[in-house]
Motif scaffolding. Structure first.
Motif, PDB file in Angstrom:
ATOM      1  N   ARG A 209      15.536   2.562  -4.494  1.00 48.32           N
ATOM      2  CA  ARG A 209      15.537   2.226  -3.069  1.00 48.32           C
ATOM      3  C   ARG A 209      14.813   0.921  -2.768  1.00 48.32           C
ATOM      4  O   ARG A 209      14.698   0.530  -1.618  1.00 48.32           O
ATOM      5  CB  ARG A 209      14.907   3.366  -2.267  1.00 48.32           C
ATOM      6  CG  ARG A 209      15.734   4.641  -2.307  1.00 48.32           C
ATOM      7  CD  ARG A 209      15.202   5.694  -1.361  1.00 48.32           C
ATOM      8  NE  ARG A 209      16.028   6.891  -1.380  1.00 48.32           N
ATOM      9  CZ  ARG A 209      15.796   7.969  -0.638  1.00 48.32           C
ATOM     10  NH1 ARG A 209      14.746   7.982   0.171  1.00 48.32           N
ATOM     11  NH2 ARG A 209      16.585   9.025  -0.704  1.00 48.32           N
ATOM     12  N   GLU A 210      14.313   0.265  -3.766  1.00 45.45           N
ATOM     13  CA  GLU A 210      13.631  -1.015  -3.563  1.00 45.45           C
ATOM     14  C   GLU A 210      14.651  -2.130  -3.384  1.00 45.45           C
ATOM     15  O   GLU A 210      15.648  -2.204  -4.111  1.00 45.45           O
ATOM     16  CB  GLU A 210      12.738  -1.343  -4.751  1.00 45.45           C
ATOM     17  CG  GLU A 210      11.469  -0.535  -4.841  1.00 45.45           C
ATOM     18  CD  GLU A 210      10.558  -1.053  -5.942  1.00 45.45           C
ATOM     19  OE1 GLU A 210       9.673  -1.879  -5.638  1.00 45.45           O
ATOM     20  OE2 GLU A 210      10.758  -0.654  -7.102  1.00 45.45           O
ATOM     21  N   VAL A 211      14.386  -3.014  -2.431  1.00 47.47           N
ATOM     22  CA  VAL A 211      15.246  -4.180  -2.214  1.00 47.47           C
ATOM     23  C   VAL A 211      14.344  -5.410  -2.131  1.00 47.47           C
ATOM     24  O   VAL A 211      13.682  -5.641  -1.114  1.00 47.47           O
ATOM     25  CB  VAL A 211      16.075  -4.048  -0.923  1.00 47.47           C
ATOM     26  CG1 VAL A 211      16.953  -5.283  -0.742  1.00 47.47           C
ATOM     27  CG2 VAL A 211      16.944  -2.798  -0.969  1.00 47.47           C
TER      28      VAL A 211
ATOM     29  N   ARG B 270       0.868  -1.179   0.000  1.00 43.74           N
ATOM     30  CA  ARG B 270       0.000   0.000   0.000  1.00 43.74           C
ATOM     31  C   ARG B 270       0.911   1.237   0.000  1.00 43.74           C
ATOM     32  O   ARG B 270       1.056   1.931   1.005  1.00 43.74           O
ATOM     33  CB  ARG B 270      -0.916  -0.025   1.214  1.00 43.74           C
ATOM     34  CG  ARG B 270      -1.880  -1.203   1.236  1.00 43.74           C
ATOM     35  CD  ARG B 270      -2.974  -1.003   2.270  1.00 43.74           C
ATOM     36  NE  ARG B 270      -2.450  -0.943   3.622  1.00 43.74           N
ATOM     37  CZ  ARG B 270      -2.379  -1.973   4.449  1.00 43.74           C
ATOM     38  NH1 ARG B 270      -2.811  -3.171   4.046  1.00 43.74           N
ATOM     39  NH2 ARG B 270      -1.899  -1.844   5.669  1.00 43.74           N
ATOM     40  N   CYS B 271       1.535   1.476  -1.132  1.00 40.95           N
ATOM     41  CA  CYS B 271       2.572   2.514  -1.212  1.00 40.95           C
ATOM     42  C   CYS B 271       2.025   3.905  -0.902  1.00 40.95           C
ATOM     43  O   CYS B 271       2.760   4.776  -0.435  1.00 40.95           O
ATOM     44  CB  CYS B 271       3.228   2.497  -2.585  1.00 40.95           C
ATOM     45  SG  CYS B 271       4.170   0.984  -2.909  1.00 40.95           S
ATOM     46  N   SER B 272       0.747   4.117  -1.184  1.00 42.01           N
ATOM     47  CA  SER B 272       0.174   5.432  -0.907  1.00 42.01           C
ATOM     48  C   SER B 272       0.161   5.749   0.582  1.00 42.01           C
ATOM     49  O   SER B 272       0.066   6.918   0.978  1.00 42.01           O
ATOM     50  CB  SER B 272      -1.245   5.512  -1.467  1.00 42.01           C
ATOM     51  OG  SER B 272      -2.076   4.528  -0.854  1.00 42.01           O
TER      52      SER B 272
ATOM     53  N   ALA C 239       5.515   2.265   7.612  1.00 42.30           N
ATOM     54  CA  ALA C 239       5.998   1.557   6.432  1.00 42.30           C
ATOM     55  C   ALA C 239       5.782   0.057   6.556  1.00 42.30           C
ATOM     56  O   ALA C 239       5.421  -0.615   5.586  1.00 42.30           O
ATOM     57  CB  ALA C 239       7.476   1.871   6.206  1.00 42.30           C
ATOM     58  N   ALA C 240       6.006  -0.491   7.760  1.00 45.57           N
ATOM     59  CA  ALA C 240       5.819  -1.932   7.966  1.00 45.57           C
ATOM     60  C   ALA C 240       4.368  -2.327   7.727  1.00 45.57           C
ATOM     61  O   ALA C 240       4.088  -3.371   7.133  1.00 45.57           O
ATOM     62  CB  ALA C 240       6.250  -2.310   9.381  1.00 45.57           C
ATOM     63  N   ARG C 241       3.457  -1.492   8.163  1.00 44.35           N
ATOM     64  CA  ARG C 241       2.040  -1.790   7.948  1.00 44.35           C
ATOM     65  C   ARG C 241       1.653  -1.640   6.482  1.00 44.35           C
ATOM     66  O   ARG C 241       0.847  -2.408   5.959  1.00 44.35           O
ATOM     67  CB  ARG C 241       1.184  -0.905   8.849  1.00 44.35           C
ATOM     68  CG  ARG C 241       1.148  -1.407  10.280  1.00 44.35           C
ATOM     69  CD  ARG C 241       0.802  -0.339  11.290  1.00 44.35           C
ATOM     70  NE  ARG C 241       0.704  -0.903  12.631  1.00 44.35           N
ATOM     71  CZ  ARG C 241       1.741  -1.296  13.375  1.00 44.35           C
ATOM     72  NH1 ARG C 241       2.964  -1.181  12.900  1.00 44.35           N
ATOM     73  NH2 ARG C 241       1.566  -1.806  14.579  1.00 44.35           N
TER      74      ARG C 241
ATOM     75  N   CYS D  12       2.670   4.707   2.602  1.00 42.99           N
ATOM     76  CA  CYS D  12       4.056   4.541   3.085  1.00 42.99           C
ATOM     77  C   CYS D  12       4.809   5.867   3.054  1.00 42.99           C
ATOM     78  O   CYS D  12       4.845   6.546   2.012  1.00 42.99           O
ATOM     79  CB  CYS D  12       4.785   3.515   2.225  1.00 42.99           C
ATOM     80  SG  CYS D  12       6.503   3.251   2.728  1.00 42.99           S
ATOM     81  N   PRO D  13       5.445   6.241   4.152  1.00 42.72           N
ATOM     82  CA  PRO D  13       6.214   7.498   4.184  1.00 42.72           C
ATOM     83  C   PRO D  13       7.489   7.445   3.345  1.00 42.72           C
ATOM     84  O   PRO D  13       8.110   8.487   3.118  1.00 42.72           O
ATOM     85  CB  PRO D  13       6.541   7.671   5.671  1.00 42.72           C
ATOM     86  CG  PRO D  13       6.492   6.296   6.234  1.00 42.72           C
ATOM     87  CD  PRO D  13       5.440   5.562   5.460  1.00 42.72           C
ATOM     88  N   PHE D  14       7.872   6.254   2.875  1.00 42.83           N
ATOM     89  CA  PHE D  14       9.091   6.132   2.090  1.00 42.83           C
ATOM     90  C   PHE D  14       8.816   6.154   0.582  1.00 42.83           C
ATOM     91  O   PHE D  14       9.738   5.990  -0.212  1.00 42.83           O
ATOM     92  CB  PHE D  14       9.836   4.840   2.431  1.00 42.83           C
ATOM     93  CG  PHE D  14      10.192   4.698   3.886  1.00 42.83           C
ATOM     94  CD1 PHE D  14      10.295   5.808   4.709  1.00 42.83           C
ATOM     95  CD2 PHE D  14      10.408   3.449   4.439  1.00 42.83           C
ATOM     96  CE1 PHE D  14      10.604   5.691   6.046  1.00 42.83           C
ATOM     97  CE2 PHE D  14      10.734   3.308   5.794  1.00 42.83           C
ATOM     98  CZ  PHE D  14      10.828   4.433   6.594  1.00 42.83           C
ATOM     99  N   SER D  15       7.556   6.295   0.192  1.00 41.71           N
ATOM    100  CA  SER D  15       7.209   6.315  -1.228  1.00 41.71           C
ATOM    101  C   SER D  15       7.262   7.738  -1.769  1.00 41.71           C
ATOM    102  O   SER D  15       7.413   8.716  -1.027  1.00 41.71           O
ATOM    103  CB  SER D  15       5.818   5.721  -1.440  1.00 41.71           C
ATOM    104  OG  SER D  15       4.835   6.553  -0.831  1.00 41.71           O
ATOM    105  N   GLN D  16       7.103   7.843  -3.070  1.00 46.25           N
ATOM    106  CA  GLN D  16       7.077   9.163  -3.730  1.00 46.25           C
ATOM    107  C   GLN D  16       5.882   9.187  -4.681  1.00 46.25           C
ATOM    108  O   GLN D  16       5.789   8.349  -5.588  1.00 46.25           O
ATOM    109  CB  GLN D  16       8.367   9.390  -4.506  1.00 46.25           C
ATOM    110  CG  GLN D  16       8.518  10.798  -5.048  1.00 46.25           C
ATOM    111  CD  GLN D  16       9.879  10.996  -5.678  1.00 46.25           C
ATOM    112  OE1 GLN D  16      10.198  10.379  -6.686  1.00 46.25           O
ATOM    113  NE2 GLN D  16      10.685  11.864  -5.088  1.00 46.25           N
TER     114      GLN D  16
END
Length: 289
Positions: A20-22, A4-6, A95-97, A8-12
């Motif tokens: 930054r994806e691993v 749920r990238c929307s 982000a984990a959620r 996530c605080p680490f998304s753009q």
């Protein structure tokens, strides 16, 4: 990716930042799944989870565990897919959620390394009291995060032990008693004459002078942590009956087993506590092996 990238605080703009994806390191029919918390920037150089410095640590612990597991038999995944620069604790939790829906963990033993890994593995938010134990009714063994592990002495050995616990789901966690009283005294009586693991905590590194804070005595089934001193107070914190039972357990033991026994045994004997003559020090044994 099912994230749920929307949220996530680490998304753009509601999407992951590609550099930054691993992704996870996944194998067919894994013998163990290791769940970390979040990747570091050096993981992106190798393009899979824990291939940077975290991976060096984990692979070293795998070898030390004696389990025979190689990276080709282990799944490695992070609770959070993307790395961020100096992430805050609230942002990591968000982000984990947000990332949790993407995880499709295979059946079999799992090692959750840290609070966010535990949430990813079992949607379990309470972390502190579950470290070093298996979540009841699951195949998830909980241990510290990689960063928390680095703060411990002999951290590779510590993780190796947790790996073996994760691989042995039929081994129940021992009963732990920490409060002085009738239950503790009954437990101490049951330990008399047995092989006993001993571990003490001191308020300092000098075994002859540093106050003993607590004395841990146990078997694979039962662990008793006896309060001894509070801070620099020289008065024994436990009751006299408990104190005398501790002395009996230590003196009547079939064998005393300790890690760095030179410290623990010296601290106890220098305070006039008699110890059984047969002793085994895993610290020395590890050095020999």
């Amino acid at each position: 990716s099912k994230c749920r990238c929307s949220e996530c605080p680490f998304s753009q703009d509601g999407k992951p930042i590609p550099e930054r994806e691993v992704p996870a390191h996944e194998v067919k029919r894994p013998k163990l799944t290791i769940i970390g918390e979040y990747p570091r920037s050096n993981d992106t150089d190798k393009e899979t989870a824990m291939d940077g410095m975290q991976g060096v640590f984990v692979r070293g612990a795998l070898r030390r565990s004696g389990s025979g597991l190689t990276p080709g038999k282990v799944n490695v995944v992070n609770a959070i897919r993307c790395w961020a620069i100096h992430p805050s604790k609230p942002d990591l939790a968000k982000a984990a959620r947000a990332c949790s829906p993407r995880l499709n963990l295979p059946p079999g033993p799992k090692l959750a390394m840290g609070q966010h890994a535990l949430y990813a593995a079992a949607r379990e938010g309470e972390y502190g009291k579950k470290v070093g134990a298996r979540l009841p009714g699951t195949d998830v063994w909980v241990t510290n995060s990689v960063l928390e592990m680095f703060a411990q002495p002999h951290y590779r050995t510590a993780l190796a032990i947790h790996i073996n616990h994760a691989l042995a789901p039929d081994v129940p966690a021992p009963k732990v008693i920490i409060d002085d009283g009738p239950e503790m005294q009954a437990a101490l009586k049951s330990l008399i004459g047995k092989e006993i693991s001993v571990d003490i905590e001191t308020a300092g590194t000098n075994p002859f002078h540093a106050p003993i804070l607590c004395i841990g005595l146990g078997t694979p089934e039962l662990v008793v942590s006896v309060p001894w001193h509070v801070g620099s107070d020289t008065k024994i914190a436990c009751s006299h009956s408990t104190y005398m039972l501790v002395r009996r357990v230590l003196f009547k033991a079939k064998c005393l087993i300790a890690h760095n026994g030179a410290h623990d045994f010296s601290a106890l004997e220098s305070r006039g506590i008699p110890l059984a003559s047969k002793r085994f020090d895993t610290f020395v044994a590890h050095g020999v092996v």
